[in-house]
Design a protein around this motif. Structure first.
Motif, PDB file in Angstrom:
ATOM      1  N   LEU A   3     -18.635 100.388 119.647  1.00  0.00           N
ATOM      2  CA  LEU A   3     -19.851 100.442 120.475  1.00  0.00           C
ATOM      3  C   LEU A   3     -19.729 101.537 121.526  1.00  0.00           C
ATOM      4  CD1 LEU A   3     -22.621  99.345 121.285  1.00  0.00           C
ATOM      5  CD2 LEU A   3     -21.419  97.667 122.735  1.00  0.00           C
ATOM      6  N   GLN A   4     -18.587 101.611 122.175  1.00  0.00           N
ATOM      7  CA  GLN A   4     -18.390 102.625 123.201  1.00  0.00           C
ATOM      8  C   GLN A   4     -18.440 104.030 122.604  1.00  0.00           C
ATOM      9  OE1 GLN A   4     -14.800 102.144 125.481  1.00  0.00           O
ATOM     10  NE2 GLN A   4     -15.029 104.130 126.478  1.00  0.00           N
ATOM     11  N   ILE A   5     -17.802 104.205 121.469  1.00  0.00           N
ATOM     12  CA  ILE A   5     -17.798 105.520 120.820  1.00  0.00           C
ATOM     13  C   ILE A   5     -19.218 105.936 120.439  1.00  0.00           C
ATOM     14  CG2 ILE A   5     -17.053 106.774 118.747  1.00  0.00           C
ATOM     15  CD1 ILE A   5     -14.449 104.991 118.912  1.00  0.00           C
ATOM     16  N   LYS A   6     -19.961 105.039 119.790  1.00  0.00           N
ATOM     17  CA  LYS A   6     -21.334 105.353 119.382  1.00  0.00           C
ATOM     18  C   LYS A   6     -22.236 105.603 120.587  1.00  0.00           C
ATOM     19  CE  LYS A   6     -21.381 103.098 114.886  1.00  0.00           C
ATOM     20  NZ  LYS A   6     -21.513 104.301 114.099  1.00  0.00           N
ATOM     21  N   THR A   7     -22.029 104.823 121.650  1.00  0.00           N
ATOM     22  CA  THR A   7     -22.842 104.995 122.852  1.00  0.00           C
ATOM     23  C   THR A   7     -22.544 106.322 123.522  1.00  0.00           C
ATOM     24  OG1 THR A   7     -22.893 102.597 123.166  1.00  0.00           O
ATOM     25  CG2 THR A   7     -23.480 103.948 125.050  1.00  0.00           C
TER      26      THR A   7
END
Length: 122
Positions: free
Chosen positions: A9-13
């Motif tokens: 989630l952090q990477i995609k965000t």
């Protein structure tokens, strides 16, 4: 300082935020665009990542879910403004579809995390 490993989630965000900033700069360079639309996109599009970041320091499970729900709402609003910019012919089909794909992936992840957290009890 905590050493947290980035999660999907952090990477995609983070990647979405980079794209969002570039899109906003691109749109602000167009002379005929409705500036209020770009400002709204800027607010909601960058708020997704900010709320997810806040969730990492939540004071409780309920606070964690609340922060992610805010991020989810901001992501939904982002898709709305992308749609409006596309309908106003400020974004091509390819541009709209590409960024919406990224936002929908984040919406799916957020929805899954929220449901799982709620099912494990607040």
């Amino acid at each position: 300082m905590l050493n947290r490993k980035p999660n999907p989630l952090q990477i995609k965000t983070d990647l979405l935020m980079e794209r969002m900033v570039k899109l906003i700069v691109y749109l602000r360079g167009k002379s005929n665009i409705e500036k209020a639309w770009v400002n709204q996109l800027s607010r909601c599009g960058t708020s997704i990542g900010a709320n997810i970041a806040e969730s990492r320091n939540a004071q409780s499970r309920a606070d964690f879910v609340n922060k992610l729900n805010i991020a989810l709402k901001e992501a939904d609003e982002t898709t709305y403004w992308i749609k409006m910019l596309h309908q106003g012919q400020y974004l091509s089909d390819i541009e709209k579809d590409s960024i919406n794909k990224d936002v929908r992936e984040i919406i799916s992840l957020l929805t899954s995390i929220i449901k799982t957290t709620k099912s494990n009890g607040l």
